[in-house]
Design an enzyme around this catalytic site. Structure first.
Site, PDB file in Angstrom:
ATOM      1  N   LYS A  20      27.870 -14.761 -43.624  1.00  0.00           N
ATOM      2  CA  LYS A  20      28.495 -15.492 -44.752  1.00  0.00           C
ATOM      3  C   LYS A  20      27.936 -14.981 -46.079  1.00  0.00           C
ATOM      4  CE  LYS A  20      26.766 -19.578 -46.048  1.00  0.00           C
ATOM      5  NZ  LYS A  20      26.395 -19.650 -47.470  1.00  0.00           N
ATOM      6  N   ARG A 395      31.039 -24.599 -43.229  1.00  0.00           N
ATOM      7  CA  ARG A 395      30.950 -23.659 -44.357  1.00  0.00           C
ATOM      8  C   ARG A 395      30.334 -22.333 -43.902  1.00  0.00           C
ATOM      9  NH1 ARG A 395      27.798 -25.920 -49.203  1.00  0.00           N
ATOM     10  NH2 ARG A 395      28.067 -23.719 -49.708  1.00  0.00           N
TER      11      ARG A 395
END
Ligand code: EPZ
Length: 418
Positions: A20, A395
């Site tokens: 990420k 997320r």
């Protein structure tokens, strides 16, 4: 909501997702590159969706084909709307790229993240040294580079990951050379430099404290494979550790795991690294992790502190944590205490007295890595643990529950959370 019936010993193997914290600056970098870029191994995360929405707002066209994300750059706008800025802290990393490409940029301060105040003073002072004029009013930034961006010598007061990334994105097409002293050394910085150099950039020394950037006239889109997510790797390692399991991770970058190995080995786990894979075998009961001090890379990463605390919670003895990077990164301690952990937090120090076993209970995630730590602890807890606030976990983790289930955990994720 994530529901876990523990304890369950994990076994088997899974592949680790793309990082990420590399994907987000890479997407910001695509703003600088004419034509098409393709990111391979791009993780399917809500933070990545937010970055894609920012790119599309700026005029780029994004298409996902499996784990490939294709970005066609047709930039027409230099402003990021407040709603999008508020959704994600790292949206600030678009600033350097937009002001470099458009000569101006407008955006509001990023979301005040749950880890404590998330200032951007280092970003702002660094960009000002490159000739960017920045005015702040009402929590929003208006940036101009009327004479273009000039290369400069910039010494960062702290090796901030985001500020280093913003600097690289602003300097890669600057007039002249930029030298960044005390640059962040995280692997995500090297991944960003590798992509930018493939697009025609001239960045030297990424991954070291001194990064030299010879500004080039323009960049052209290129293909790039996102590096594996080292924090997700540590999360699955911790899941195996607390359940006395033995798992194999595929598609890891073992060099990036090295700064995190100590607590796993101290607690009695056997870790074998071979090529792009890693096998971890845990003892029936963990020893304590002794002393964890979070530091900038190549020190022990703050993002792995929560899941290692879950290990310490069931270890045989006392573990001491010192969180040196963020002011408020022990919010997962409350949830772990609900599960029966014995944790005392005093400022940046947390003292964990390992207990024989944890007991399932309802807990609530307050941030991304803290939520993952509660899931890890739930795998070891006796009975049912339900973890709320799964939107935080989504997320940064691609299907955490599904991956753990494939390793033998009794876990499901229901879509009742927002
Ligand atoms: C990146 O955040 C990561 N996020 C974080 O991961 C990670 O914890 C952090 O680096 C440290 O490794 C992304 O890459 C998207 P910093 P960033 O700037 O760039 C202070 C996760 O869970 N600071 O290195 O925001 C700051 O307050 C996330 O994946 C200033 O004071 O981290 C913090 O105390 C969480 N002024 C420290 O520096 C500034 O201008 C480290 O921040 C900037 C930062």
């Amino acid at each position: 909501m994530i529901w876990i019936d523990g304890p369950a010993e994990l076994g088997g193997e899974i592949s680790v997702q793309g990082a990420k914290n590399s994907t987000l600056p890479l997407l910001a970098a695509a703003v600088l590159c004419k034509g098409q870029s393709v990111l391979h191994n791009c993780p399917d995360l809500t933070d990545v969706e937010t970055a894609v929405r920012i790119l599309e707002h700026l005029g780029c066209r994004c298409t996902r084909e499996g784990s490939d994300l294709i970005v066609d750059n047709a930039m027409v706008c230099c402003e990021v709307p407040q709603g999008l800025m508020q959704e994600m802290r790292s949206s600030i990393v678009f600033l350097g790229a937009i002001v470099s490409r458009c000569g101006e940029a407008r955006m509001c301060f990023p979301g005040g993240c749950e880890l404590g105040p998330r200032p951007i003073d280092l970003h702002i002072s660094a960009l000002q040294k490159l000739g960017v004029e920045i005015r702040e009013s009402g929590g929003c930034l208006s940036c101009q580079a009327p004479h273009g961006i000039q290369g400069a010598y910039v010494s960062l007061a702290f090796p901030s990951v985001g500020a280093t990334e913003n600097l690289m994105l602003a300097a890669v097409c600057a007039k002249g050379t930029t030298i960044i002293a005390n640059a962040a050394r995280e692997p995500e910085i090297s991944d960003l430099a590798a992509y930018l150099n493939r697009c025609g950039g001239r960045i030297y020394g990424a991954g070291e404290s001194c990064v030299i950037i010879d500004g080039v006239k323009e960049l052209f889109g290129a293909e790039h494979r996102v590096m594996p997510d080292r924090i997700v790797s540590a999360t699955y390692m911790a899941a195996a550790a607390v359940t006395g399991g033995s798992i194999t991770l595929r598609d890891v970058d073992n060099a990036h795991i090295l700064p995190m190995l100590a607590p796993f080995e101290e607690s009695g786990c056997e870790v074998r690294q071979m090529g792009g894979s890693l096998n971890i075998m845990a003892p029936r009961r963990l020893m304590p992790v002794k002393h964890i001090r979070t530091m900038p890379y190549p020190g022990f990463p703050t993002d792995a502190q929560p899941v290692v605390m879950s290990m310490a919670a069931v270890g045989r003895g006392t573990s001491i944590f010192v969180e040196n990077i963020f002011e408020n990164r022990y919010r997962h301690a409350e949830g772990l205490q609900r599960l029966g952990a014995n944790i005392k937090v005093e400022g940046k120090v947390a003292i964990v007295e390992g207990v024989e076993s944890l007991t399932g209970a309802p807990v609530q995630a307050a941030d991304l890595r803290g939520g993952a730590a509660l899931v890890v602890a739930g795998l070891a807890a006796h009975g049912r643990t339900q973890v709320g606030g799964v939107e935080y976990i989504r997320r940064g983790y691609e299907d955490l529950a599904g991956n753990l289930a494939s390793l033998g955990a009794r876990i499901i994720e229901t879509k009742d959370d927002p």
